[in-house]
Design an enzyme around this catalytic site. Structure first.
Site, short mmCIF file in Angstrom:
data_model
loop_
_atom_site.label_atom_id
_atom_site.label_comp_id
_atom_site.label_asym_id
_atom_site.label_seq_id
_atom_site.Cartn_x
_atom_site.Cartn_y
_atom_site.Cartn_z
CB ALA A 1 11.72 -1.04 4.60
CE LYS B 1 16.32 -1.06 2.21
NZ LYS B 1 14.96 -1.65 2.17
CB ALA C 1 -0.91 0.02 1.23
CE1 TYR D 1 15.74 2.56 4.70
CE2 TYR D 1 17.16 4.11 3.54
CZ TYR D 1 16.16 3.17 3.53
OH TYR D 1 15.58 2.81 2.34
#
Length: 351
Positions: free
Chosen positions: A75, A181, A9, A177
């Site tokens: 994420a 990843k 979404a 972040y």
């Protein structure tokens, strides 16, 4: 092909769902609708929907039933507020990926496309006239505060020439972040080796386009600028605006995911392959702010000299591997894409 799209979404995930359906596939959306990504409830696609979190193992087992492949977009993104966000980033991104991969192993789902990021490289490619290819360290706060933004050669202190970074560049994540990843890629590679699965990581560069979330601490710079313009304020450009990036349109990124999902089935089992996913045409952050402001009708950007520790100076993509091996290339040009983005709505903003 029945494809579970986690984060389906979201800004990129919803476009992936559209691209898959357009190519005749059967996407299934799994999304937790976290407030950081969805300030207001998003429009629901016509795909099959499952509301829930990738960390919920009991939810994943039925969600994966009959699924041929997974496109993992879920994420937390961006730099966030401060280091206090670290547990949530690790929980959403790394624990979430580990739980998903464990459920895929149990269900026998063999194929994965992972939303990676160019942040795993840290700084991009730099060359010194005397010392060749070099890797400058993190920029010092004192230098940034004094307006010295360009990294210098760690050997001689000379100015450097920046270039396109390839997938074989060393990994050097420089914030929370980025670290999560890279961990996602390592987890996916371990899953592929352990199960004989096939995995592709698409290392997105600066993705922009309609449906970006408005300016939360977890949004990207394009969203910050577009949000400011919508409020009638000038975009605030950090540093001197000359930091180079590769801005790639969300529709091109969605197409890359669909193409990778189709191609991964024929790849060697037990292997993760990474691909830069960028336009291949660098632009500065200042150029992007100017293009948006011009297309929107002002006000003009303001270069502030402000900075954020953890930001890198230049990072631009060499996407030749993705073009050569999978036949993908970006189709939305910079001027066209920015003009469209300037006129489009942000997610959570008033229409």
């Amino acid at each position: 092909m029945r494809v579970l799209v986690t984060g389906g979404a979201g800004f990129i995930g919803s476009q992936v769902v559209t691209a898959l359906a357009a190519r005749g596939h059967d996407p299934v959306v799994l999304d937790a609708l976290l407030p950081a990504a969805h300030p207001e409830p998003p429009p629901l696609s016509e795909a099959e929907w499952i509301l829930g979190d990738v960390r919920d193992r009991t939810l994943l087992s039925p969600a994966l039933r009959g699924v041929d492949a997974v496109c993992h977009q879920a994420a937390m993104v961006g730099l966030g507020k401060d280091f206090a966000d670290a547990p949530e980033y690790v929980g959403c991104n790394d624990l979430g990926t580990a739980v998903l991969l464990a459920a895929m192993a149990e269900a026998g789902v063999p194929d994965l496309v992972l939303a990676g990021s160019m942040v795993v490289y840290g700084e991009g490619r730099y060359d010194c006239r005397l010392h060749g290819r070099v890797r400058p360290g993190p920029r010092a706060a004192a230098d940034l505060a004094s307006g010295r933004f360009e990294p210098l050669c760690p050997e001689c202190g000379a100015e450097l020439a920046s270039g396109l970074v390839g997938e074989d560049a060393p990994m050097d994540p420089r914030n929370v972040y980025a670290t999560t990843k890279l961990a996602q890629e390592h987890l996916a590679a371990a899953w592929a080796r352990a199960t004989g699965g096939r995995a592709v990581a698409l290392r997105y560069h600066n993705v922009y386009g309609p449906g970006m979330p408005r300016d939360t601490p977890y949004a990207g710079v394009a969203s910050f600028f577009r949000s400011a313009l919508q409020r009638g304020e000038p975009p605030r450009v950090f540093e001197d605006g000359r930091q180079r990036r590769d801005f790639v349109h969300v529709r091109d990124v969605a197409d890359a995911n669909a193409i990778a999902l189709e191609a991964v089935r024929g790849r060697e089992p037990g292997v993760l392959t990474a691909y830069n996913t960028g336009s291949g045409t660098p632009h500065t952050v200042g150029e992007m702010a100017d293009a948006l402001a011009s297309a929107h009708g002002g006000p003009a950007p303001v270069v502030t000299g402000e900075f954020r520790l953890g930001d890198v100076r230049h990072i631009t993509a060499d996407s030749r591997r993705l073009r050569a091996e999978l036949g993908w290339k970006a189709r939305v040009g910079f001027a066209e894409g920015m003009a469209q983005f300037a006129a489009s709505d942000l997610r959570g903003a008033a229409s």
